[in-house]
Design a protein around this motif. Sequence first.
Motif, mmCIF file in Angstrom:
data_model
loop_
_atom_site.group_PDB
_atom_site.id
_atom_site.type_symbol
_atom_site.label_atom_id
_atom_site.label_comp_id
_atom_site.label_asym_id
_atom_site.label_seq_id
_atom_site.Cartn_x
_atom_site.Cartn_y
_atom_site.Cartn_z
ATOM 1 N N PRO A 7 -42.011 51.793 1.755
ATOM 2 C CA PRO A 7 -42.783 50.994 2.715
ATOM 3 C C PRO A 7 -42.653 51.550 4.130
ATOM 4 O O PRO A 7 -41.591 52.006 4.530
ATOM 5 C CB PRO A 7 -42.126 49.612 2.629
ATOM 6 C CG PRO A 7 -41.418 49.596 1.340
ATOM 7 C CD PRO A 7 -41.008 51.017 1.061
ATOM 8 N N ARG A 8 -43.725 51.520 4.855
ATOM 9 C CA ARG A 8 -43.726 52.003 6.232
ATOM 10 C C ARG A 8 -43.037 50.974 7.131
ATOM 11 O O ARG A 8 -43.345 49.797 7.093
ATOM 12 C CB ARG A 8 -45.163 52.215 6.672
ATOM 13 C CG ARG A 8 -45.279 52.908 7.971
ATOM 14 C CD ARG A 8 -46.744 53.134 8.253
ATOM 15 N NE ARG A 8 -46.880 53.569 9.600
ATOM 16 C CZ ARG A 8 -47.395 54.721 9.946
ATOM 17 N NH1 ARG A 8 -47.850 55.527 9.017
ATOM 18 N NH2 ARG A 8 -47.477 55.068 11.197
ATOM 19 N N ALA A 9 -42.094 51.416 7.929
ATOM 20 C CA ALA A 9 -41.334 50.516 8.787
ATOM 21 C C ALA A 9 -42.207 50.004 9.929
ATOM 22 O O ALA A 9 -43.027 50.732 10.472
ATOM 23 C CB ALA A 9 -40.109 51.231 9.343
ATOM 24 N N PHE A 13 -39.533 51.308 13.112
ATOM 25 C CA PHE A 13 -38.117 50.974 12.941
ATOM 26 C C PHE A 13 -37.480 51.906 11.922
ATOM 27 O O PHE A 13 -37.980 52.084 10.822
ATOM 28 C CB PHE A 13 -37.951 49.521 12.480
ATOM 29 C CG PHE A 13 -36.513 49.182 12.168
ATOM 30 C CD1 PHE A 13 -35.621 48.917 13.184
ATOM 31 C CD2 PHE A 13 -36.070 49.163 10.868
ATOM 32 C CE1 PHE A 13 -34.301 48.627 12.906
ATOM 33 C CE2 PHE A 13 -34.750 48.873 10.569
ATOM 34 C CZ PHE A 13 -33.866 48.603 11.590
ATOM 35 N N THR A 14 -36.384 52.513 12.303
ATOM 36 C CA THR A 14 -35.591 53.339 11.408
ATOM 37 C C THR A 14 -34.163 52.829 11.458
ATOM 38 O O THR A 14 -33.595 52.685 12.538
ATOM 39 C CB THR A 14 -35.614 54.817 11.840
ATOM 40 O OG1 THR A 14 -36.972 55.256 11.853
ATOM 41 C CG2 THR A 14 -34.812 55.678 10.903
ATOM 42 N N CYS A 15 -33.614 52.547 10.310
ATOM 43 C CA CYS A 15 -32.255 52.012 10.254
ATOM 44 C C CYS A 15 -31.250 53.048 10.765
ATOM 45 O O CYS A 15 -31.262 54.191 10.313
ATOM 46 C CB CYS A 15 -31.923 51.611 8.827
ATOM 47 S SG CYS A 15 -30.245 50.978 8.658
ATOM 48 N N PRO A 16 -30.365 52.663 11.684
ATOM 49 C CA PRO A 16 -29.392 53.604 12.227
ATOM 50 C C PRO A 16 -28.097 53.678 11.430
ATOM 51 O O PRO A 16 -27.253 54.502 11.716
ATOM 52 C CB PRO A 16 -29.112 53.019 13.616
ATOM 53 C CG PRO A 16 -29.201 51.547 13.384
ATOM 54 C CD PRO A 16 -30.333 51.378 12.399
ATOM 55 N N ALA A 31 -40.411 46.102 7.347
ATOM 56 C CA ALA A 31 -41.825 46.402 7.143
ATOM 57 C C ALA A 31 -42.612 45.200 6.613
ATOM 58 O O ALA A 31 -43.836 45.235 6.589
ATOM 59 C CB ALA A 31 -41.968 47.572 6.178
ATOM 60 N N ARG A 32 -41.942 44.141 6.221
ATOM 61 C CA ARG A 32 -42.631 42.976 5.646
ATOM 62 C C ARG A 32 -43.400 42.193 6.705
ATOM 63 O O ARG A 32 -43.008 42.149 7.871
ATOM 64 C CB ARG A 32 -41.629 42.062 4.947
ATOM 65 C CG ARG A 32 -40.957 42.752 3.762
ATOM 66 C CD ARG A 32 -40.023 41.849 3.028
ATOM 67 N NE ARG A 32 -40.657 40.623 2.577
ATOM 68 C CZ ARG A 32 -41.351 40.504 1.445
ATOM 69 N NH1 ARG A 32 -41.477 41.538 0.659
ATOM 70 N NH2 ARG A 32 -41.880 39.358 1.101
#
Length: 84
Positions: A7-9, A13-16, A31-32
């Motif tokens: 799923p596209r964030a 957003f990219t989890c660090p 992404a929800r």
Amino acid sequence: MPRFRRPRARAGFTCPAPTHQGLCGLEIVAARSTTSRAKALKTAVVVHGKFSEKELHDVRTSHPGRYVTLDDDVLVLWPGGQIS
């Protein structure tokens, strides 16, 4: 054969957090459509929205060894591990 896409964030957003195991449950939750916002502070992440117990379980599974909480509409991955 069907192809599954990650799923596209939302809002890039990219989890660090460096503790991923398989797909990142936090990126999937962010992404929800029921997620209003996600904010990362070093390796801690705060996500606001409506989450199910299954989503909480999925986030915990994708980040073994990290403390993940859900309080009303706030899901938090607490800091831990190394900062990347």
